[in-house]
Design a protein around this motif. Structure first.
Motif, PDB file in Angstrom:
ATOM      1  N   SER A  16       0.819  -1.216   0.000  1.00 60.25           N
ATOM      2  CA  SER A  16       0.000   0.000   0.000  1.00 60.25           C
ATOM      3  C   SER A  16       0.852   1.266   0.000  1.00 60.25           C
ATOM      4  O   SER A  16       0.556   2.239   0.684  1.00 60.25           O
ATOM      5  N   ALA A 202       0.650  -0.151  12.814  1.00 63.34           N
ATOM      6  CA  ALA A 202      -0.522  -0.070  11.948  1.00 63.34           C
ATOM      7  C   ALA A 202      -1.286   1.231  12.182  1.00 63.34           C
ATOM      8  O   ALA A 202      -1.758   1.878  11.238  1.00 63.34           O
ATOM      9  N   GLU A 203      -1.392   1.648  13.440  1.00 57.04           N
ATOM     10  CA  GLU A 203      -2.088   2.898  13.760  1.00 57.04           C
ATOM     11  C   GLU A 203      -1.380   4.107  13.164  1.00 57.04           C
ATOM     12  O   GLU A 203      -2.016   4.988  12.572  1.00 57.04           O
ATOM     13  N   THR A 206      -1.680   4.208   9.411  1.00 56.15           N
ATOM     14  CA  THR A 206      -3.027   4.642   9.027  1.00 56.15           C
ATOM     15  C   THR A 206      -3.153   6.156   9.145  1.00 56.15           C
ATOM     16  O   THR A 206      -3.795   6.806   8.311  1.00 56.15           O
ATOM     17  N   ARG A 207      -2.538   6.751  10.169  1.00 56.22           N
ATOM     18  CA  ARG A 207      -2.546   8.217  10.289  1.00 56.22           C
ATOM     19  C   ARG A 207      -1.837   8.853   9.095  1.00 56.22           C
ATOM     20  O   ARG A 207      -2.319   9.827   8.520  1.00 56.22           O
ATOM     21  N   GLY A 209      -1.543   7.494   6.260  1.00 55.99           N
ATOM     22  CA  GLY A 209      -2.380   7.190   5.110  1.00 55.99           C
ATOM     23  C   GLY A 209      -3.538   8.146   4.918  1.00 55.99           C
ATOM     24  O   GLY A 209      -4.148   8.182   3.842  1.00 55.99           O
ATOM     25  N   ARG A 210      -3.872   8.925   5.930  1.00 56.49           N
ATOM     26  CA  ARG A 210      -4.931   9.929   5.810  1.00 56.49           C
ATOM     27  C   ARG A 210      -4.410  11.217   5.197  1.00 56.49           C
ATOM     28  O   ARG A 210      -5.186  12.090   4.798  1.00 56.49           O
ATOM     29  N   ASP A 262     -13.698   9.934   3.013  1.00 51.82           N
ATOM     30  CA  ASP A 262     -12.247   9.813   2.923  1.00 51.82           C
ATOM     31  C   ASP A 262     -11.751  10.421   1.614  1.00 51.82           C
ATOM     32  O   ASP A 262     -12.415  10.287   0.568  1.00 51.82           O
ATOM     33  N   THR A 266      -6.605   7.977   0.727  1.00 44.99           N
ATOM     34  CA  THR A 266      -6.617   7.366   2.057  1.00 44.99           C
ATOM     35  C   THR A 266      -6.283   5.877   2.004  1.00 44.99           C
ATOM     36  O   THR A 266      -6.820   5.125   1.189  1.00 44.99           O
ATOM     37  N   ARG A 268      -5.654   2.548   4.839  1.00 40.66           N
ATOM     38  CA  ARG A 268      -5.686   2.059   6.216  1.00 40.66           C
ATOM     39  C   ARG A 268      -4.872   0.772   6.320  1.00 40.66           C
ATOM     40  O   ARG A 268      -4.897  -0.058   5.409  1.00 40.66           O
ATOM     41  N   PHE A 269      -4.174   0.619   7.438  1.00 39.81           N
ATOM     42  CA  PHE A 269      -3.388  -0.583   7.681  1.00 39.81           C
ATOM     43  C   PHE A 269      -3.982  -1.345   8.856  1.00 39.81           C
ATOM     44  O   PHE A 269      -4.410  -0.730   9.844  1.00 39.81           O
ATOM     45  N   ASP A 270      -3.994  -2.662   8.747  1.00 40.26           N
ATOM     46  CA  ASP A 270      -4.354  -3.480   9.893  1.00 40.26           C
ATOM     47  C   ASP A 270      -3.126  -4.273  10.337  1.00 40.26           C
ATOM     48  O   ASP A 270      -2.102  -4.289   9.661  1.00 40.26           O
TER      49      ASP A 270
END
Length: 281
Positions: A16, A202-203, A206-207, A209-210, A262, A266, A268-270
């Motif tokens: 990603s 991951a958190e 994701t930040r 990624g925004r 979004d 954008t 998001r990662f898990d």
């Protein structure tokens, strides 16, 4: 996992738009030998050249970030011919060139530290924009305990934690971990263990990624120039950079905000994606 390349020293995977560079030399505790630095430089070069790359993650396999310089190579350098150019100084400076290039990388760099980050390993973490670590991760400027100095990483450690703390760590070989590492500004956030470190990573991804990928590149480069150039001329140029960003990604960002959706960039990662990207086969 797409876009995978594997070397003997460093595993580099892309997911990603994020490059995950995992040091994987258990026999040397992920020491920063020349082939390791060359592989890391290759990941940096890839991030520089590809506008689709949005972040670089540095991590060490086997429960250790990096033991720092490869002490096993030191004697060979001392025994080398010094009639023209000092091989010890040359090799040392080569690592500094890499560190400079890493800090100039225009995308966010995250160091995820589990276990020891000693000497050059600590310097590598200090060059990152965001440092995440487990509570029992250990950091030290250990060079002086070997009778040598943290030559090429000193500027980056000072930039991260300040000159006073750098002097204390370097003049004593003190090891810091957990809350103490957070208190001195070395670590941004702690995880209880390696599994939680994956969740934190991951958190934070994701930040990132925004945020608009181009906006992040422009902003990080601008911040790197602050304090290096006259404020007035820099702000003049910054106004034009702002306008360019507004026309490039800003229109979509503002539209997404108004429409409560979004933005089209954008990501998001898990935890699963993060673990797969760092897996050592």
């Amino acid at each position: 996992m797409p876009d995978t390349s594997l070397t003997d020293a460093v595993i580099v995977r892309r997911a990603s738009g994020v490059l995950f560079a995992t040091l994987n030399i258990p026999a040397t505790r992920n020491a920063l030998a020349p082939e390791v630095v060359a592989a890391l430089a290759g990941a940096v070069e890839q991030a520089e050249a590809d506008s689709e790359v949005r972040a670089l993650v540095l991590r060490g396999a086997g429960g250790i970030f990096s033991a720092g310089g490869n002490v096993g190579n030191f004697k060979a350098r001392l025994d080398a011919d010094t009639s023209q150019e000092d091989p010890v100084a040359t090799r040392n400076r080569q690592f500094g060139y890499f560190m400079q290039r890493l800090t100039m990388l225009p995308v966010p760099v995250i160091a995820a530290v589990d276990g020891a980050a000693m000497g050059g390993g600590m310097g590598l973490a200090c060059a990152a924009d965001i440092v995440l670590a487990t509570r029992d991760a250990r950091f030290a400027l250990s060079e002086t305990t070997l009778g040598i100095i943290a030559a090429q990483i000193a500027p980056f450690v000072v930039q991260r934690v300040g000159a006073t703390t750098t002097r204390r760590l370097g003049l004593t070989g003190e090891r810091v971990s957990g809350n103490a590492a957070v208190a001195i500004g070395l670590v941004d956030q702690l995880a209880a263990d390696s599994a939680e470190l994956d969740s934190l990573l991951a958190e934070w991804l994701t930040r990132i990624g925004r945020c608009g990928p181009n906006a992040n590149r422009v902003f990080k480069t601008l911040v790197g120039r602050c304090g290096q150039e006259p404020a007035g001329s820099l702000l003049d140029e910054a106004s034009h950079l702002f306008a360019q960003c507004m026309r490039r990604e800003g229109a979509e960002g503002v539209a997404a905000f108004r429409e409560k959706r979004d933005a089209n960039w954008t990501v998001r990662f898990d935890v699963g994606a993060v673990r797969a990207a760092q897996a050592v086969v």
